[in-house]
Design a protein around this motif. Structure first.
Motif, short mmCIF file in Angstrom:
data_model
loop_
_atom_site.label_atom_id
_atom_site.label_comp_id
_atom_site.label_asym_id
_atom_site.label_seq_id
_atom_site.Cartn_x
_atom_site.Cartn_y
_atom_site.Cartn_z
N LYS A 138 0.81 -1.22 0.00
CA LYS A 138 0.00 0.00 0.00
C LYS A 138 0.84 1.27 0.00
O LYS A 138 0.45 2.29 -0.58
CB LYS A 138 -0.98 0.00 1.18
N GLY A 139 2.01 1.20 0.63
CA GLY A 139 2.88 2.38 0.61
C GLY A 139 3.36 2.73 -0.78
O GLY A 139 3.57 3.91 -1.09
N ASP A 140 3.52 1.71 -1.63
CA ASP A 140 3.94 1.97 -3.01
C ASP A 140 2.88 2.71 -3.81
O ASP A 140 3.19 3.35 -4.82
CB ASP A 140 4.24 0.64 -3.74
N ASN A 141 1.63 2.59 -3.38
CA ASN A 141 0.52 3.15 -4.16
C ASN A 141 0.05 4.50 -3.65
O ASN A 141 -0.99 4.99 -4.07
CB ASN A 141 -0.63 2.13 -4.20
N GLY A 142 0.81 5.07 -2.74
CA GLY A 142 0.63 6.48 -2.43
C GLY A 142 -0.23 6.77 -1.23
O GLY A 142 -1.17 6.04 -0.88
N ARG A 143 0.13 7.87 -0.57
CA ARG A 143 -0.62 8.40 0.57
C ARG A 143 -1.29 9.70 0.14
O ARG A 143 -0.61 10.67 -0.19
CB ARG A 143 0.32 8.63 1.75
N LEU A 144 -2.59 9.67 0.12
CA LEU A 144 -3.37 10.78 -0.40
C LEU A 144 -4.20 11.41 0.72
O LEU A 144 -4.87 10.69 1.47
CB LEU A 144 -4.30 10.29 -1.52
N GLN B 269 -0.14 17.96 10.24
CA GLN B 269 0.40 16.60 10.31
C GLN B 269 0.14 15.82 9.01
O GLN B 269 1.02 15.10 8.53
CB GLN B 269 -0.23 15.88 11.51
N SER B 270 -1.03 16.02 8.46
CA SER B 270 -1.39 15.28 7.24
C SER B 270 -0.58 15.74 6.03
O SER B 270 -0.22 14.93 5.17
CB SER B 270 -2.89 15.44 6.96
N LEU B 271 -0.30 17.04 5.95
CA LEU B 271 0.49 17.54 4.83
C LEU B 271 1.92 17.02 4.90
O LEU B 271 2.57 16.84 3.86
CB LEU B 271 0.47 19.07 4.81
N GLU B 272 2.42 16.75 6.10
CA GLU B 272 3.76 16.15 6.22
C GLU B 272 3.73 14.69 5.78
O GLU B 272 4.71 14.17 5.24
CB GLU B 272 4.21 16.22 7.69
N TRP B 273 2.62 14.02 6.02
CA TRP B 273 2.46 12.59 5.71
C TRP B 273 2.18 12.33 4.24
O TRP B 273 2.60 11.32 3.68
CB TRP B 273 1.32 12.06 6.59
N ALA B 274 1.51 13.24 3.59
CA ALA B 274 0.92 12.99 2.26
C ALA B 274 1.94 13.02 1.13
O ALA B 274 2.91 13.79 1.16
CB ALA B 274 -0.17 14.02 1.98
N ASP B 275 1.67 12.21 0.11
CA ASP B 275 2.36 12.32 -1.17
C ASP B 275 1.61 13.27 -2.10
O ASP B 275 2.23 13.95 -2.93
CB ASP B 275 2.44 10.94 -1.85
N VAL B 276 0.28 13.26 -1.99
CA VAL B 276 -0.59 14.02 -2.89
C VAL B 276 -1.74 14.59 -2.07
O VAL B 276 -2.18 13.96 -1.10
CB VAL B 276 -1.14 13.13 -4.03
N GLY C 106 4.13 18.78 -3.03
CA GLY C 106 3.84 17.64 -3.89
C GLY C 106 2.70 17.94 -4.85
O GLY C 106 2.15 19.04 -4.87
N PRO C 107 2.32 16.96 -5.67
CA PRO C 107 1.21 17.16 -6.61
C PRO C 107 -0.11 17.43 -5.89
O PRO C 107 -0.38 16.82 -4.84
CB PRO C 107 1.14 15.85 -7.39
N MET C 108 -0.91 18.31 -6.45
CA MET C 108 -2.21 18.66 -5.87
C MET C 108 -3.28 18.66 -6.95
O MET C 108 -3.00 18.94 -8.12
CB MET C 108 -2.18 20.05 -5.25
N VAL C 109 -4.51 18.39 -6.54
CA VAL C 109 -5.69 18.56 -7.40
C VAL C 109 -6.65 19.50 -6.67
O VAL C 109 -7.03 19.23 -5.52
CB VAL C 109 -6.39 17.22 -7.70
N TRP C 110 -7.01 20.59 -7.33
CA TRP C 110 -7.95 21.56 -6.76
C TRP C 110 -9.24 21.52 -7.57
O TRP C 110 -9.22 21.56 -8.81
CB TRP C 110 -7.38 22.97 -6.80
N ASP C 111 -10.37 21.49 -6.85
CA ASP C 111 -11.67 21.41 -7.52
C ASP C 111 -12.68 22.23 -6.71
O ASP C 111 -12.42 22.66 -5.59
CB ASP C 111 -12.10 19.94 -7.61
N ALA C 112 -13.84 22.45 -7.31
CA ALA C 112 -15.02 22.99 -6.63
C ALA C 112 -14.70 24.30 -5.89
O ALA C 112 -14.20 25.23 -6.50
CB ALA C 112 -15.60 21.92 -5.70
N ALA D 6 -6.28 12.29 -8.47
CA ALA D 6 -5.38 12.33 -7.31
C ALA D 6 -4.81 10.95 -7.01
O ALA D 6 -3.63 10.82 -6.66
CB ALA D 6 -6.13 12.88 -6.10
N ALA D 7 -5.62 9.91 -7.14
CA ALA D 7 -5.15 8.55 -6.88
C ALA D 7 -4.06 8.14 -7.87
O ALA D 7 -3.09 7.47 -7.50
CB ALA D 7 -6.32 7.58 -6.96
#
Length: 504
Positions: A252-258, A317-324, A349-355, A450-451
């Motif tokens: 699961k770590g290989d597939n990213g922390r979002l 804390q989450s922004l430190e943890w996240a890849d995306v 890191g990469p971001m997606v902004w919507d709405a 994002a995924a």
């Protein structure tokens, strides 16, 4: 006798390359000269291709009405009329009159029609009874304004007639460059386009009028293939290029922390759909930061999500943890959402902004290379300080303007979503259907893109693959059940198939 090239070229194969209509008008002669062809030979090939499509799809038709304009589009019509009459089909041909002479190749096609015993009626002549197929050769790719009388009246007459319509190159009245419809437009059942795909056939109002698209390059492929198309058409056939099978040892770590951020009070559904879409598209770990009232409902609905209250501490804390990071669905435009967005702005890191993230961005614009924005036309209009009408009048231009102003990558959603990035890449998503015109579809798209970023797809590939998988899943549902009543969450039942294109 059909041209040998036509016999061995399947006109139903639609290329992925898309060329600007205005560029093609100038390039046609250059290409023909380079390959030792005359423009009249190209016109013959165009007419032959259109005749074959029309006669194949409407083999039982016995009386064709061919409408010819005063240009090369009309010249194609004369060729179709001559071939149909030679095949024993009854043909009535109506032609627009003008004080100006026809282009040389169109005049040659007209003369060949007359030499074959054909008759030319004026555009205002009464239409005969028993017409069971209409060939639209009135206006070509040069249109940049609403058709005027008598063409507008002819277009209205075509659309009111029960016979099916085959359009030559582009439905008359449609902008081949933009897909805009400034006035009356022929509603075609089939459009046979020549040399190359034009953007207006694939996006905007073009999706209302083209019907089934057919393509023939008229033998100019060697010249076109030596050049790089500035626009690409993306569809489900390309997903396997982007989405490779996973390694046997992947975890699961290989597939990213979002991290997914949004869902103010009363909007739990929006952020839940974004989070679940991310899981269904293969993200390894998805953490949702939302209003505390939403935590229990989200965990009950989808326990695989990690759901926390959005606070300054949890966000840091989450922004430190996240890849995306994905932010916006249900975010609102109050202080709660504004404070979150201000902190997310500094994420590297990469971001997606919507709405609502986009509505807040329109108030305080900035430019970032690591961000994908996914506006619908209303949001795009706010971001560009323009109007929805202006955005929809040239969707490619609007997407490029968004990239220039905001950086990164852009998905301008809608019929034939347009994608663009700062490196100058541009494309049109040839997937999706009107069943997607319901709440929550954009939230799902945000989660999918994002995924794919979290799974370390390159920026452009994640953007394009996410849009295609989203649209293709909706197309699968429409094929099974129809368009009306499709829900955004219904996509989860078939999304697996499109993010796993290696599974047959």
């Amino acid at each position: 006798m059909m041209d040998h090239n036509l016999k061995n070229n399947d006109v139903s194969i639609i290329p992925h390359e898309v060329w600007p209509a205005d560029w093609l008008r100038g390039a046609e002669k250059e290409a023909a000269d380079a390959l030792g062809l005359t423009l009249y030979e190209l016109m013959q090939r165009a007419g032959e291709a259109a005749f074959r499509i029309a006669s194949t799809h409407y083999s039982d038709s016995s009386h064709w009405l061919v409408l010819c304009g005063h240009g090369n589009n009309g010249g194609d019509g004369y060729v179709v009329a001559r071939l149909a009459q030679g095949a024993g089909i009854s043909v009535t041909l109506l032609a627009l009159e003008s004080d100006k002479p026809l282009p040389e190749e169109a005049e040659s096609a007209r003369a060949a029609w007359l030499d074959a015993g054909g008759t030319i009626h004026s555009a205002g002549a009464p239409w005969p009874q028993g017409v069971d197929l209409i060939i639209d050769g009135l206006l070509g790719t040069g249109l940049n304004a609403a058709p005027r009388a008598p063409v507008a009246r002819l277009i209205d007459h075509i659309n009111q007639h029960p016979a099916p319509v085959v359009a030559l190159d582009v439905p008359s009245g449609l902008s081949a460059q933009t897909g805009a419809a400034p006035g009356a437009v022929v509603s075609a059942d089939h459009t046979v386009t020549f040399i190359a795909l034009k953007p207006g056939l694939l996006t905007g109002r073009g999706r209302d009028f083209t019907g089934q698209i057919h393509h023939h390059a008229l033998g100019l492929e060697p010249w076109l293939n030596a050049r790089r198309a500035p626009i690409m058409r993306y569809d489900a056939s390309q997903l396997a290029q982007w989405l490779k099978p996973r390694r046997a040892t992947a975890h699961k770590g290989d597939n990213g922390r979002l991290v997914v951020i949004g869902g103010d009070r009363g909007t739990a559904g929006a952020i839940r759909m974004t989070g679940e879409a991310a899981l269904r598209a293969g993200a390894g770990l998805v953490r949702v930061l939302t209003h505390k009232e939403n935590i229990a409902p989200l965990l009950s609905a989808r326990p695989e999500l990690m759901v926390h209250e959005l606070t300054q501490e949890s966000l840091s804390q989450s922004l430190e943890w996240a890849d995306v990071v994905a932010i916006g669905p249900g975010l609102g435009q109050g202080n709660w959402g504004k404070q979150a967005l201000q902190k997310v702005e500094n994420f590297r890191g990469p971001m997606v902004w919507d709405a609502d993230a986009l509505n807040l961005l329109a108030i305080n614009p900035d430019k970032r290379q690591n961000r994908i924005i996914t506006p619908h036309p209303g949001e795009a209009a706010r971001l560009l300080n323009s109007s929805v009408t202006q955005v929809e009048s040239d969707r490619l231009l609007a997407a490029q303007a968004l990239v220039k102003r905001y950086g990164g990558g852009v998905v301008l959603k809608g019929a034939g979503s347009v994608v663009a990035d700062e490196q100058g890449l541009a494309g049109i998503i040839d997937a999706g259907n009107p069943g997607m015109a319901s709440g929550g579809m954009g939230d799902v798209l945000t989660g999918i893109i994002a995924a794919l970023l979290a799974q370390k797809l390159p920026f452009w590939q994640a953007l394009c693959a996410g849009c295609v998988a989203h649209g293709a899943a909706a197309d699968e549902l429409a094929l099974r059940y129809g368009q009306r009543g499709m829900l955004a969450s219904d996509l989860f039942t078939v999304l697996y198939r499109f993010v796993n294109p290696d599974v047959k």
